[in-house]
Structures are given as C-alpha cells and as structure tokens.
Design a protein around this motif. Structure first.
Motif, PDB file in Angstrom:
ATOM      1  N   LYS A   1      -7.479   5.111   1.967  1.00 29.83           N
ATOM      2  CA  LYS A   1      -6.141   4.533   1.862  1.00 29.83           C
ATOM      3  C   LYS A   1      -5.985   3.322   2.800  1.00 29.83           C
ATOM      4  O   LYS A   1      -5.410   2.305   2.412  1.00 29.83           O
ATOM      5  N   TRP A   2      -6.498   3.442   3.985  1.00 31.69           N
ATOM      6  CA  TRP A   2      -6.463   2.269   4.871  1.00 31.69           C
ATOM      7  C   TRP A   2      -7.290   1.135   4.281  1.00 31.69           C
ATOM      8  O   TRP A   2      -6.887  -0.019   4.270  1.00 31.69           O
ATOM      9  N   GLY A   3      -8.479   1.543   3.785  1.00 33.41           N
ATOM     10  CA  GLY A   3      -9.403   0.534   3.280  1.00 33.41           C
ATOM     11  C   GLY A   3      -8.856  -0.217   2.082  1.00 33.41           C
ATOM     12  O   GLY A   3      -9.253  -1.348   1.814  1.00 33.41           O
ATOM     13  N   MET A   4      -7.931   0.417   1.358  1.00 34.13           N
ATOM     14  CA  MET A   4      -7.368  -0.240   0.176  1.00 34.13           C
ATOM     15  C   MET A   4      -6.538  -1.460   0.549  1.00 34.13           C
ATOM     16  O   MET A   4      -6.363  -2.365  -0.249  1.00 34.13           O
ATOM     17  N   SER A   5      -5.977  -1.451   1.749  1.00 33.47           N
ATOM     18  CA  SER A   5      -5.248  -2.640   2.198  1.00 33.47           C
ATOM     19  C   SER A   5      -6.246  -3.612   2.795  1.00 33.47           C
ATOM     20  O   SER A   5      -7.066  -3.215   3.625  1.00 33.47           O
ATOM     21  N   PRO A   6      -6.198  -4.855   2.378  1.00 30.23           N
ATOM     22  CA  PRO A   6      -7.176  -5.816   2.891  1.00 30.23           C
ATOM     23  C   PRO A   6      -6.860  -6.254   4.317  1.00 30.23           C
ATOM     24  O   PRO A   6      -5.817  -5.891   4.868  1.00 30.23           O
ATOM     25  N   VAL A   7      -7.759  -7.004   4.883  1.00 36.95           N
ATOM     26  CA  VAL A   7      -7.523  -7.625   6.196  1.00 36.95           C
ATOM     27  C   VAL A   7      -7.350  -9.119   5.928  1.00 36.95           C
ATOM     28  O   VAL A   7      -8.314  -9.857   5.860  1.00 36.95           O
TER      29      VAL A   7
END
Ligand code: SF4
Ligand code: SF4
Lengths: 538, 330
Positions: free
Chosen positions: B52-58
């Motif tokens: 879930k964190w990884g789904m949001s980009p940086v």
C-alpha cells in the motif's frame, strides 16, 4: 485591521515554560491568538491564480465562510495527496511518538505550546487520518487516537500549519526521518482547497504570477531599483557599472529573490552581486519576467509552486542563455534543488555550467543547469581570481546563520563559510547544536513574516537569536551573515528584538566590501555608507 | 485512561489464555489455531501495508540532508549523512537501521533564566532504543532452537555468548535482563516526562505492556515455573512442520506466552509497529541527494497553467519600450 501589540522581550521570556495543560490535547481547543497568526487571504488575490473557494476571510472571526461541502473537499483532497505522495502515507502511519522531535522545533522552544511540538503538530492531522483512513481508527475511534474532522479541528489544523516554517529540523532528529515540514505542506494544500490561505502568502503569489516577482515590481520599477544601486556603487567605488535586462544571447541568466532589490540590507547584497559580476566582466543578464528566485507558491500548493517556478526555465530558453546563476536565498534553493528539474525540466536546451573565469565544470548541477552564487564565488576565490582586502571588513565580527533549506534541503554549508573566511578577518561560529544541519530557523519562513504575526515570529526566532547572543557576549559578534533574502528581512527584526546591536548581512555584501575592483577610487565607506576601518576621521 | 486501558487489555489477554487452557481445556485453539491465524495475519498484513505504501509514488527527491553536499573536490562531502550515490544511501540506511543514527543525535533543550537556551546531548532514548531492539532480535533468534530438530551451531553460539556470565541454573541470558530493563525504562519514560506523556496514546502503551507480558511469561517459564520442555519443542516443531500436535502437560504459562506473542503478531500490521517496514521506505532517508545532477521523474507530473512571457509582454509592452527594454513584438 487593528494593530497588534507584541509583548516586550523580557515579558515574553518570563512567561515561557515547557508545561502541559490539565486537559488532553484533543480536549484542549486551539485559541487563535492575535499576534500569532497572519491575516486571511483576499479573494481577489486567490482569484488571480484560479484558487478554489476564493473569498475574503478573517481568521479571528467565528465564521470562516467555508463552502457547504468543506469536509468532502478536505477528504477528497487528503485521499488524493495520500495517493500521490508516499512520504505522506508513510509519515501518517509510522510515527511511534518517541518524542525525539519534540523539543527540536523553534516554535515549541519559543512558545512552549505543546501543539508546536512537531510530533503533535503532525498528530493534529494524523488523528483525522486515523478516523477516516485506517481500520483501527474506524473501529476504535478515540482509543486508537482518532477524532472526527469538525470546524474546530479544521481551525486548529490551520492555526498550527501556519505556525510551522517547514524548516525540517524535526526530520533530522526523527529515527524514521518523518518530516513534519512535508506534513505541513500537505496540510496547507488542504487548507488551500478551502480558500484558507493567508494574505501574506497569496498577495506575493498573485504578484509573482502576473508581474514576475513577489513584490509586484513592474519592469521599469525593477530597472529603477537597480539603477539606484548602480548610482550608489559609483559613489562608493567611482566605477559605473552597466547591468543588462532581458538580453538575448547572454551567457548567463541571473535570478535572485526580489527582496534583494527592495529593502536594506538585501539591496547591499544585490550591489555585491553586481560589483562582482562587473569586475569579472561576466556576460550575464537580469530578467524582468523571471525576476523572482523565491517561491511563495511553495507555501500554498505544489501546483502553484510549479506554476511560478516555470518562468525561470522558460526565460532561460527564450533568452538562449547557457546556464543560470541563482542568488542568495533559502527556500528558493530547496525548490531549485529538489523540485525544479522534476517539475519543469529537463533543461536540455542549456549546457552544464562552466565558470568562464576558472573553467570549473559544476558537475553537481549538470542536470538543473543552475548554480548557487556561493558555489560560483568560492570557486573564484579558490582559484585566486579575486583581489581581496579583508581588512575592509575589520569593523565587523561575524557569525554565520545556515538557512534551513540550504542546510537540510541541499547541504550547502562549507561554500559560504569558505567565502566569509576569505573576505573577513573576524569570524566565529555559533554553538554546534545551532548551526549547519542543526541550524535553527529565523522563525519567519514559509510566508509567516507578516507584521501582524510578530509575537509568533519573535518566539520562533528565539533559539536563533539566543545563539547569536551567546557569540555576541563571547566574541563581540556584531554582524550576522546569511545567504537568504527572507533572513535578511526577518533576522533584522529578531536581532533588534532579542539581541540589539547585531546587524544582518548577505555574504556578497561582505565580498563586495573586500573586493578590490580594477580602476576603483580609494574607498572611504563600505556599501552601507559607513566609514571603512581606519577612515573614520575623514 | 490512556494507560489503564492498555494495561487492562493485556491483563485480560493473560486471563483469557489462562481460563481458556486451564479451565476450558482449549489447548488446540490457543496452541494451534490462534498462532496459525496470527502468523497468517501478520504476514499478509505486513505485505499489504508495504504494498500500500509502495503504490504511492515518490514524486520528488526529498532527502533531509544532514551534512555537506557533494561540491568541489576540495570541499569534503559528508557521504553518509548527505549521500549522493547509492552506496552512500546504503550506508546511511545501514547506520539508521542498525545503530539508530538519527536518535544518536538527540539533544535536550534546556531553558534557563535570561532566557538562555542550551542543547545538551541526550543519549538515554538512543541507548534504551538500541538495547530494546537488539535484545528483542537476539531473543527472537535464540528461539530458533525450538523450531529445528538440531539446534544449529550459530544459535548455540549466540546462546553461549548471551549467557557468558554463567549465573544460575538454567543459565541467565543477558538479553532477558536487558529487554526487561529497556522496556521498563521506555514505559517509565513515557510516564515520567510530562511532554512525552502528553503525546502518548493507548496505542503507545499497549505494545509496551504486551511485550512486557511476553518477556515476563518467557522468563517465568525458563527460570521459575518450569514447563515440560520436551513437550514444548514437540509442539513448536509440529507447528513449524504443519503437523500440529498438542502434547500433554506442557503448563499453562507456555500457552499464555504463546497467546501474547500471537496477539503481538496480529496487532503488528494494524499499528505503529509497522515502523519496522516503514523506516526503509522513508524518502527523507532512502534517497540520494543528487537531484541537481540527475533528473528525478515524477510519474504524475502534469502540465499546469502558467503566465507566459508573451502574456507578460502584452501587459507591459508600452512600459517596457519606454524603459528601453527589448520586446518580442513591436
Ligand atoms: S521523532 Fe519521529 S517517530 Fe519520534 S515522535 Fe517525532 S515524528 Fe514521531
Ligand atoms: S518543520 Fe520546523 S517548524 Fe515545522 S514542525 Fe518541524 S521543526 Fe517545527
């Protein structure tokens, strides 16, 4: 609006203590206190940049004239931000409330208000996040640290997100790097969706959008201001310099915060840039369109920041320059370092910056094509390209303030120090926990430097001022050097308040004082018109 | 309330396990079903959260720089605190995860008459944090002796080191003492420091009390209320090999220990304990400060409405001409 009284330094210091209220923080409503907030935005200014829910509003009134569906706007906005920023999502989830960040914020240190502890500032929003975005919060509610978003909660969020200067000092100490500045940026985006901007930010933003700079200086006004400095330079040095504007085919575009063109002591720094460039015979131009290095858009929303920043590359392209030099500014350099290329790059129409004087290639900015003026000058000095007489600064005992953004959002620390040490003879560092990466904010960054916000600013400015006071007493420091246009304005105020007798200067003012220019007359005064050491009798 | 509630919750858990096993005889539920469920929930939950964190980009390159950046060859870069390369980032993260670099910086702000501010070094939180996490890890590793038929050499070695003081029988493990001490300190710290107490939530006390419960039940089991150790090993091996058995006469304290551990596992993905995964994903720490050198790409970068030079010139053309500025259109 009515004038707000600021308590005297002694009164303020007397009442300062680090205690907690009797009631839990969720049960302690925020009191929006005069002197610690900025006036609300004018609808007109928000309208110019097409912000939603533009209207006049006043934070001290009960009714903030929120749109009917404000909660929906807030939550949709929050979901959107969580989806766009991993930082936001991770920071909402992993704080363990260890408290390492608690006493690191200058606003907490100067106000003693527990909600100014970075962790609690973040919890204000995190509690809302838990309530609506996490399973535990939905089931357990308050036990899980969740609370529903009410108008009072919104007001509290607003109040404390405009009491954070996004300085990132908290992030330095957090074991997970949780950056409350980042959370504040998200929080401010959300308040912007509801039209809850401040006058001191939205005014400059509208100016910058339409006229190219925060101060709203029109093309001829910029030229006039610079002409005035050129006259002063001639009086002091006998040399007439001839800057150019919007000139196509120049090798370098020079961009600096408009604050440097407007008021003392920033203008002395701007004179310093021009004297240096003249002495080098640098082929550079100013732009009246891209006449702002700073970016108040950055204090409202990511999109607004990008819109304002776009002018720099656009103008570089139009004028056909090879690369850009940027003046002394703090948040400007965080934007240029961590955002500009991503937003508005790639800047492949320019070349990797190479100093025409020394031949040094600036590899560390080969993609952004923009170098910091202290990098440029440090390289000149290292290569012995400047004739300097540091004794002209001998009346000064100097210390150096690292801007939050150049320290923690870039890492530019030794270049300005190298310059200062070559152009002055008396330099002393402040205590180690208050400089370099641990530096304290001036207390008025991120668009909080409005006069109606003076009490908060002086509170936030206390840690920095206190460290200056220390070196003043120990070494007789009388000049606080920095590389930031906001600092030059705000530190002047906080020095007058907390450490009278200490003045504020940009680094390039010191450079220009020491710089021996070809064909100059014997100088009698420094850039401020004060007699040079040894010339006092004349 | 913030403190009593989680304390009561942990006591309830103990009572529940005691009653379930001792009174109702639900060994299978507490010894097999719940542990299996807890582990499944832990693994699935942990992965879910990380994904879930990884789904949001940086979108932006936002390291918090904590030292001199890469500059000229003659200016010394702080390669670990302000890394510009992947190796540097690996170094920074290793320092952060293994020795808590940032906590090591911790200072304590003191306000004296004047006002006079000072910032002394404050290492207690760092020491307690390190002691707690490292002893927890070592104890966890030591437990592998129960998971395998033959105790591997590495684990024997760790056990040997851990009990090098040679006190008591069975030999006292240092980490047991350190863990208890560190957790107690962390609880005490939350209660004794008014500001920390003010920011603490039930969710901060609960895991501490739970871990205290786990440690205490483990210590009781090893040193005081002897359990049927062969039975325990048989049971754990059964669980690990998916051939669950419930041997007779193990002793209820073991079930309590196991139930608290199961609770911790199940609670983990729902809570702040996820900082274990999150620390690796924090963009202020895991990125190189090289965004002037290499363009960072934002996957959702979109065109925005800007005020173009042409619009600007249109508005100011006459004024610009009068001031002698070059214009694009006459
Ligand atoms: S230092 Fe980090 S983890 Fe600790 S309380 Fe502050 S934000 Fe939370
Ligand atoms: S970013 Fe700076 S002002 Fe904001 S909470 Fe952190 S320390 Fe305070």
């Amino acid at each position: 609006m009515a004038k707000v009284n600021t308590p005297k330094p002694a009164e303020l210091a007397e009442a300062l203590e680090y205690t907690t209220p009797q009631t839990e923080w969720m049960e302690t409503p925020a009191v929006i206190k005069p002197g610690t907030f900025c006036w609300g935005a004018k609808g007109k200014n928000l309208g110019i940049v097409e912000f939603p829910n533009a209207r006049d509003w006043n934070p001290s009134e009960e009714d903030w004239k929120l749109p009917e569906n404000w909660q929906e706007i807030f939550f949709t906005g929050m979901k959107n931000l969580l989806d766009k920023y991993r930082s936001f999502k991770v920071f909402m989830d992993i704080c363990v409330r260890c408290g390492a960040c608690a006493d690191k914020c200058h606003f907490f240190i100067g106000s003693g208000d527990p909600k100014n502890m970075p962790v609690l500032r973040a919890e204000l929003l995190r509690s809302v996040y838990r309530n609506d975005f996490t399973l535990a919060g939905k089931i357990l509610g308050k036990i899980a640290g969740a609370r529903p978003l009410t108008v009072d909660v919104l007001k509290e969020l607003w109040y404390y997100f405009y009491q954070c200067t996004e300085c990132r000092r908290c992030s330095l100490f957090c074991p997970y790097g949780i950056d409350t500045a980042e959370i504040t940026m998200m929080g401010r985006e959300l308040t912007n969706l509801l039209g809850l901007n401040t006058d001191w930010i939205s005014g400059p933003v509208a100016n910058c959008y339409m006229k190219g700079n925060h101060l709203g200086l029109e093309p001829h006004a910029i030229m006039n201001s610079i002409e005035g400095m050129v006259d002063d330079i001639e009086t002091i040095t006998g040399i007439r310099i001839n800057p150019s504007f919007n000139r196509k085919g120049a090798e370098i575009l020079f961009v600096t915060p408009s604050g440097d063109l407007f008021a003392d002591p920033g203008t002395y720094t701007a004179m310093g840039y021009m004297m240096l460039f003249h002495e080098l015979g640098l082929d550079y131009t100013w732009s009246t369109y891209a006449s702002e290095g700073g970016n108040f858009g950055f204090f409202s929303s990511n999109e607004m920041a990008k819109r304002l920043n776009s002018k720099i590359y656009a103008e570089a392209k139009r004028l056909g320059v090879k690369y850009i030099i940027g003046g002394e500014c703090g948040h400007m350099w965080r934007v240029l370092t961590q955002y500009m290329d991503t937003w508005n790059g790639p800047a492949d129409f320019m070349e990797v910056p190479v100093s025409p004087i020394t031949g040094t290639r600036f590899e560390n900015s080969k993609s952004t094509k923009m170098i910091h003026i202290t990098e440029f000058t440090a390289d000149l000095i290292k290569n012995n390209k400047l004739k300097l007489d540091p004794s002209r600064n001998d009346d000064l005992v100097i210390t150096y303030h690292d801007s939050c953004n150049t320290a923690r959002g870039m890492g530019l620390m030794d270049e300005p120090r190298y310059i200062i040490n070559n152009v002055c003879n008396n330099f002393h560092e402040m205590p180690e926990n208050t400089i370099r990466e641990q530096t304290f904010c001036c207390g008025s960054g991120t668009g909080l430097n409005a006069s109606e916000n003076m009490e908060l600013r002086m509170r936030g400015g206390l840690p920095r001022a206190n460290a200056v006071k220390f070196v003043k007493e120990k070494h007789g420091v009388n000049m606080l050097a920095n590389i930031c246009a906001i600092d030059r304005a705000t530190l002047s105020a906080s020095m007058d308040y907390w450490v009278p007798g200490v003045k504020v200067t940009g680094v390039h003012e010191l450079v220009a004082n020491a710089l021996i220019m070809t064909g100059e007359k014997e100088r009698e005064t420094n850039l401020r018109g004060d007699a040079l050491p040894g010339k006092e009798g004349n | 309330m913030k403190i009593v509630l989680p304390l009561v919750a942990v006591i309830m858990l103990v009572v529940l396990a005691f009653a379930g096993v001792q009174v109702a005889g639900m060994q299978f539920l507490f010894g097999v079903l719940i542990p299996y469920l807890a582990i499944a929930f832990f693994i699935a939950g942990f992965i879910y959260r990380v994904i879930k964190w990884g789904m949001s980009p940086v979108p932006f390159c936002i390291p918090t720089t904590a030292g001199q950046m890469k500059s000229f060859p003659w200016i010394k870069q702080n390669k670990l605190d302000n890394p510009s390369s992947t190796m540097g980032v690996v170094g920074r993260m290793a320092l952060e995860v293994l020795v808590f670099r940032s906590l090591f910086r911790n200072t304590k702000t003191e306000l004296r008459e004047g006002p006079q501010l000072s910032y002394g070094s404050e290492k207690f939180l760092w020491i307690a944090g390190l002691a707690f996490h490292w002893s927890f890890l070592i104890i966890f590793i030591r437990h592998f002796r129960f998971f395998m038929l033959e105790t591997p050499f590495v684990i024997q070695m760790i056990e040997g080191l851990d009990s090098f003081l040679q006190i008591g029988a069975p030999l006292l493990y240092l980490t047991d003492v350190v863990l208890l001490g560190a957790v107690t300190f962390l609880v005490f710290r939350r209660l004794a420091m008014p500001l920390i107490k003010y920011i603490s939530l039930p969710a901060d006390y609960f895991p501490l009390f739970l871990i205290l419960g786990i440690a205490t039940s483990g210590i009781l089991m090893r040193y005081f209320m002897k359990v049927h150790i062969v039975g325990v090993k048989e049971m754990v091996l059964g669980l690990v090999s998916f051939n669950p058995v419930v041997p007779e006469g193990i002793g209820v304290i073991f079930y309590i220990h196991l139930f608290l551990v199961s609770t911790l596992l199940a609670y983990f993905p729902l809570s702040k304990l996820m900082h274990m995964g999150g620390v690796f994903m924090s963009p202020t720490r895991n990125m190189a400060n090289n965004s002037r050198e290499v363009r960072h790409v934002n996957p959702w970068n979109y065109p925005v409405h800007v005020h173009t030079y042409d619009e600007y010139e249109d508005e100011f053309r006459e004024k610009m001409k009068k001031a002698g500025l070059p214009v694009e259109k006459e």
